[in-house]
Write an enzyme that holds these catalytic residues in place. Structure first.
Site, PDB file in Angstrom:
ATOM      1  N   GLY A  80     -44.332  14.935  -2.534  1.00 60.55           N
ATOM      2  CA  GLY A  80     -43.460  15.264  -3.661  1.00 60.55           C
ATOM      3  C   GLY A  80     -43.354  16.759  -3.892  1.00 60.55           C
ATOM      4  N   GLY A 135     -42.782   7.269  -3.752  1.00 62.86           N
ATOM      5  CA  GLY A 135     -43.018   7.699  -5.122  1.00 62.86           C
ATOM      6  C   GLY A 135     -42.950   9.211  -5.209  1.00 62.86           C
ATOM      7  CD  GLU A 136     -46.440  11.817  -3.587  1.00 62.06           C
ATOM      8  OE1 GLU A 136     -46.414  13.049  -3.372  1.00 62.06           O
ATOM      9  OE2 GLU A 136     -46.906  10.994  -2.780  1.00 62.06           O
ATOM     10  N   GLY A 137     -41.362  11.193  -6.862  1.00 64.72           N
ATOM     11  CA  GLY A 137     -40.064  11.811  -7.100  1.00 64.72           C
ATOM     12  C   GLY A 137     -39.314  12.207  -5.855  1.00 64.72           C
TER      13      GLY A 137
END
Length: 528
Positions: free
Chosen positions: A282, A499-501
């Site tokens: 991310g 995940g993590e943007g």
């Protein structure tokens, strides 16, 4: 629409013919922006639900169409039919009990014709579940709605219906709709499905953004889904050079004791530390797209991570299956802190991201409660899951839904649902979404967890939906359901699990590039 003009139009509608001179119509003039924003969300949601029933080609075509102008039009009129009088008491309704609805349809046509004489355009929106629109405007039992009419001065004079211009349908020849004396039993033209297949910034800003795209030296809608996202970006006053901030919130989850993930809890702490250090996926994605990174420790087990904003729950935290995830006071505190964070991001594109082992289980339980889904329909594999993990997740979510319903009832209140089944990072990101929308920022969602946060935010403030862009659609099976419920079509579908943007950050770069294309493309010359 000046009051005097509106009165003439409604007067014409009221002069319509009605069976038994019953005059069953009622007109609710909607001026309140909050009501309009909520109605637009309901229509966007239904738009995507209905698109899901078509084959891929028809669904994409439908989503390209402009099917409602609830946010664009300055005025809305909901036409209702008061059916509380017994049919037998109205001359002509004892035999045709729906004649009152037909009478209201005649009033709508009168309204439409009168509006066109005044130069005002009318759009008839039926992209609603009738009970949802009725609840929004507070209709009593026995009063039904015939849909929402959008009234305003159009910026064009189309020569034919919009769906016909878009190639969705054509007008049938008169010979196909006229019969003489009786229905011919050998008629080849048997009825088929109707020829009708099935999105708050200020209206001027919404329409202005769309008009910008209409004058380019390229066909309208050239960028497809991106065009709609760019419209939203421009409507809130942002552009290709607007700064991007990714808010990455991390939390640990007691639900992991039920072995709903193949990863150890300590990974959450490690990934947050790596994100702050700039080494996680991310963080690298943020750096590559030139985004600023805000890291939030919303409840990570272990020592505090230097460099992360600390906003940890103060009260007890449960495992969902046996006890509530959060206390109500922690929900309020996390929402408030997130909202303040979002308020500081005016003029930014805000990307939501999260870190948390087990949080897809939490998000699935929360989404299932909010959308009345069964555990089997809401639970996906998560990152690195297998068949055993999936079975345990489904069992936990099923138990959590039963326990929370027993303890709290129907979980209609988003905050109650968040306390019972949510996670601290979801609560914090819900607050960020609320605050960013208040500040006029655009919020780009990432995976299921961030979309669950948006679901809570929209449940609290429906107008938030106009400030959202779905960055991607992940591999979690319920993510597409949540996006449709939010009235959003994702920019990317890459089956990401990171995940993590990451997906939201990639989408934000795509969005800014598309806005740059629109800004730098030549315009159609003004007529001399």
């Amino acid at each position: 629409v000046p009051p005097t003009v509106l009165e003439r139009i409604l007067g014409a509608a009221h002069a319509a013919p009605s069976v038994g001179h019953s005059q069953p119509w009622r007109f609710i003039v909607v001026r309140d922006r909050t009501t309009r924003d909520h109605a637009a969300l309901l229509a966007d949601r239904e738009w995507h639900r209905q698109a899901a029933h078509f084959d891929d080609t028809s669904a994409r075509h439908m989503l390209d169409l402009q099917l409602h102008g609830i946010r664009d039009a300055p005025l809305g009129v909901v036409v209702c039919c008061d059916r509380r009088t017994e049919a037998s008491a109205v001359l002509g309704r004892a035999t045709f009990v729906d004649a009152d609805l037909w009478s209201c349809a005649a009033a709508i046509e009168n309204l439409w014709l009168a509006a066109r004489v005044e130069g005002i355009g009318v759009g008839w929106v039926t992209l609603f579940r009738p009970e949802e629109l009725a609840a929004l405007i507070g209709l009593p039992d026995g009063v039904e709605t015939l849909g929402w009419l959008c009234l305003g001065w159009p910026d064009e004079r189309p020569p034919e219906p919009g769906l016909q211009r878009a190639g969705w349908s054509t007008r049938q020849p008169l010979s196909e709709v006229v019969r003489y004396d009786r229905w011919d039993p050998d008629d080849e033209h048997a009825p088929t499905a109707p020829i009708s297949h099935l999105r708050a910034p200020a209206p001027d800003d919404v329409v202005g953004a769309r008009d910008e795209g209409d004058v380019l030296l390229t066909p309208p809608g050239s960028l497809g889904v991106l065009d709609r996202a760019v419209d939203r970006l421009l409507a809130v006053g942002l552009g290709p050079d607007s700064p991007v901030t990714a808010v990455i919130a991390a939390a640990s989850h007691p639900v992991t004791r039920h072995r709903v993930s193949t990863y150890d809890d300590t990974v959450t702490h490690e990934v947050l530390a790596a994100t702050v250090a700039g080494d996680s996926l991310g963080a690298v994605a943020a750096r590559r797209v030139g985004a600023h990174l805000d890291c939030v420790d919303a409840g990570v087990d272990g020592a505090a991570v230097p460099g992360a904003v600390a906003c940890r729950p103060a009260g007890p935290r449960g495992d969902l299956a046996e006890s509530d995830a959060l206390s109500s006071s922690d929900v309020e505190r996390l929402l408030s802190a997130g909202r303040q964070h979002g308020n500081r991001l005016a003029d930014h594109i805000v990307v939501l991201g999260e870190v948390g082992i087990g949080n897809t289980t939490v998000a699935a339980a929360l989404v299932a409660a909010r959308l009345a889904l069964q555990a089997d329909d809401a639970v996906g594999l998560g990152a690195g899951g297998d068949a055993g993990t999936l079975a345990r997740k489904r069992g936990v979510v099923e138990a959590a839904l039963a326990r929370a319903t027993n303890a709290h009832g129907d979980l209609e209140d988003p905050k109650v649902a968040l306390a019972a089944l949510g996670g601290p990072e979801i609560a914090y990101l819900s607050g960020v979404t609320l605050g960013a929308a208040e500040a006029g920022a655009l919020v780009v969602l990432d995976g299921l967890v961030t979309s669950a946060a948006a679901l809570i935010a929209v449940g609290l403030e429906p107008a938030v939906a106009a400030y959202l862009v779905a960055g991607q659609e992940s591999r979690e099976q319920v993510h597409s359901v949540v996006n449709r419920h939010l009235g959003l079509e994702p920019l990317l579908s890459l089956r990401l699990r990171s995940g993590e943007g990451v997906g939201g950050l990639l989408a934000s770069q795509l969005l800014r590039s598309a806005a740059g294309l629109r800004a730098e493309t030549g315009r159609v010359a003004e007529p001399s």
